[in-house]
Design a protein around this motif. Sequence first.
Motif, mmCIF file in Angstrom:
data_model
loop_
_atom_site.group_PDB
_atom_site.id
_atom_site.type_symbol
_atom_site.label_atom_id
_atom_site.label_comp_id
_atom_site.label_asym_id
_atom_site.label_seq_id
_atom_site.Cartn_x
_atom_site.Cartn_y
_atom_site.Cartn_z
ATOM 1 N N ARG A 72 -17.751 16.580 18.846
ATOM 2 C CA ARG A 72 -16.323 16.566 19.200
ATOM 3 C C ARG A 72 -15.960 15.339 20.007
ATOM 4 N N GLN A 171 -22.738 21.338 11.030
ATOM 5 C CA GLN A 171 -21.458 21.827 11.533
ATOM 6 C C GLN A 171 -20.451 20.699 11.478
ATOM 7 N N ASP A 172 -19.235 21.022 11.065
ATOM 8 C CA ASP A 172 -18.225 19.973 10.976
ATOM 9 C C ASP A 172 -17.569 19.765 12.346
ATOM 10 N N TYR A 173 -16.556 18.912 12.364
ATOM 11 C CA TYR A 173 -15.875 18.577 13.613
ATOM 12 C C TYR A 173 -15.394 19.816 14.355
ATOM 13 N N TYR A 174 -14.956 20.825 13.600
ATOM 14 C CA TYR A 174 -14.409 22.029 14.215
ATOM 15 C C TYR A 174 -15.492 23.054 14.519
ATOM 16 N N GLY A 175 -16.756 22.702 14.198
ATOM 17 C CA GLY A 175 -17.854 23.605 14.501
ATOM 18 C C GLY A 175 -18.189 24.563 13.383
ATOM 19 N N SER A 176 -17.419 24.539 12.301
ATOM 20 C CA SER A 176 -17.725 25.405 11.164
ATOM 21 C C SER A 176 -18.930 24.865 10.419
ATOM 22 N N LEU A 177 -19.695 25.770 9.837
ATOM 23 C CA LEU A 177 -20.777 25.320 8.974
ATOM 24 C C LEU A 177 -20.176 24.645 7.767
ATOM 25 N N CYS A 178 -20.770 23.542 7.348
ATOM 26 C CA CYS A 178 -20.285 22.900 6.144
ATOM 27 C C CYS A 178 -21.485 22.390 5.367
ATOM 28 N N LEU A 211 -17.417 16.191 7.227
ATOM 29 C CA LEU A 211 -17.320 16.755 8.573
ATOM 30 C C LEU A 211 -15.875 16.936 9.050
#
Lengths: 411, 259
Positions: A72, A171-178, A211
């Motif tokens: 972040r 994890q992407d920028y928002y913290g979701s797994l991607c 991401l």
Amino acid sequence: MILFKLAWRNNWRHRWRSGLTAAAVVFGLSITIWGFCFTEGSHEQIIRNSVESFTGHVQVHRKGFHDDPSLRKVFYPDSQFVPELEGGVPGLANYSFRISTFGLASVGETSFAAMIVGIQPEREQEFIHWDRKIEQGRYLHPGDINGALVGADLAENLGIGIGDTVIIVTQDYYGSLCGALRVVRGTVRSHARELDRGGLLISLASAREMLSMQGMANTAVVMATGSEQVPQLISELDNRLGAGGLEVIGWRRIMPDIVQAVELDNVFGILTNLILLLVIGFTVLNTFLMSVMERIREFGIMRSLGASPGRVVGLIVVEAALLVGLGFVLANIVGIGASVYNSVHPLDFSEMGGDELSKFYGMDPRIYTRLTWQTLVYPNLFVAVVILLALIYPAWRAARISPAEAVSRRH
Amino acid sequence: MKSIPAPVFLLCLLAVLISVPVVEAREPDSTLARRIAEHADTLMRGSSNSSTYRMTIVRPEWTRSITMDSWERGKKLSYMEVTDPPRDLGTAYLKRDGQMWTFLPNIERTVKIPPSMMMDSWMGSDLTNDDLLNESSLLDDYGHELVGADTLDGVAAWHVRLIPHEDAPVVWDRIEFWVRQGDFMLMRDEYFDEKGRKVRTMSYEEIKTMDGRRIPTRWVLEPHLKKEGNRTVLEILDVDFDVTIPDRYFTRQHLERSR
């Protein structure tokens, strides 16, 4: 002038002993000079290897990223970085932006932790020279969104080769797994262990896509025009970027472990040289003590003829100066010669198990020596000091001779 | 060398004898505490439920909301699917046999959440994957102790402390929670780490009747320790308790079914 004549003759009276003493100085000093150049060269190489293989001279992040990295903590290069550099920055050779994060690289049921780095292929090629680090396959073409370069050891562990697909999960920028699928274009052998074992390079555009980080980056890698320019470059960049919430750090802070290793190695180098210097010192001490002891009668006669104690000491010092001076000249010729030779023709350790070592420590098995004023002045200074110390006792002994006692003395 | 002097031994014996009634006297307290915990546990869950909820993640830099449909049976089985935003549409989670899988629609792959990622954030929220997987162990892994009556925001409450069992694989040093006296309605949880620091607080708000039950419908999770300004809000939009959910919902085939 008579002192020189006497000293010259005295040295020639024991040509073997004098020769050996001079040889000891030549041997000791030239090896010390070469050793300093070798150490300096290998350290320079370790640092250049790391700097050029991945980290760059200087990195710029958002403030706080270095101490506590998080995806972040990003910055926007187009508004926060590039405009601030307008007009040129002295000492800056090149820069490029990256997004780096950690995740999993998997193929089938096999997964390994990976350091995922989005790079600008065209820009980085100019100073990181990725194409020289490609073991198999090829480098990323500009605009290649689907391609990836994989660390050679990671590729081996995953059992994949050129053209195979690797699954990236992070994890992407928002913290979701991607997740993302990327096709292996090449494998990387960089001599940087972390990269070879866990590196997964994709293009910056591809990383931003995966991401959800459009327009963002978390690292700017900056190359200075030379390593000497780094401190100035850091303060200049700090002046321009610090106010915008960015943090500028040099390779010393990026790679404190390497800096420590180099410092530790320097300490060992100095210890080894101390032993060598001690040996030279005792050789010189031995020679001159012997030459004083066996000439007590001779010095006694000199004193009887009216020579002052200072003149006797002067004679010994001039004798030593002639002998050691010759040694210094020859030693510097040999030492500098060898160092210059090895700075062009490196020592190759690959035959001697250096290959394994280099894989382990991330070093090129060929080591170039490096001659600087320090590697020349320090050894000369050290040896000179040691020899001066070794002369004190014989000179003091000669000065104490009482003429009457010395002349009447029988061998 | 010496045997224990008789008076000391007698004192010890006396102490043991006296302590026995004390332990017994505490029994009802801990039974009440456990009943409170059990009630809290089943109140929110039912034997099974299907629900729709919205998770709002608040960060200093941004705020985003994710809407999910969820099916849950008992403590061990659950299935969740993201319905909004479009970017995450179709991302699904399956919890089964103490393991968790996620389906990532953009690569059409199922990924098992590895142990190394258990403490990572779940969907970018202040919840961890471990929270989701191990929420059920609150009853089994912890001992329950009634601290006493308390008042919270002017409401009479029971204050209960959860202390993990010796060998329980849990991340918290202790959990303190408060329920309303009378109906045991959840009010607040506080989570502490091994250094005794309060790591996060969960507040339960907006009690409404849903499918015939009075439940808090807005759960606010706030992490502390240098994470001020971060917040995760879970809002229950709709819930049906004790519904029949087909077994196939909790299979990997269902997770991977074509959408």
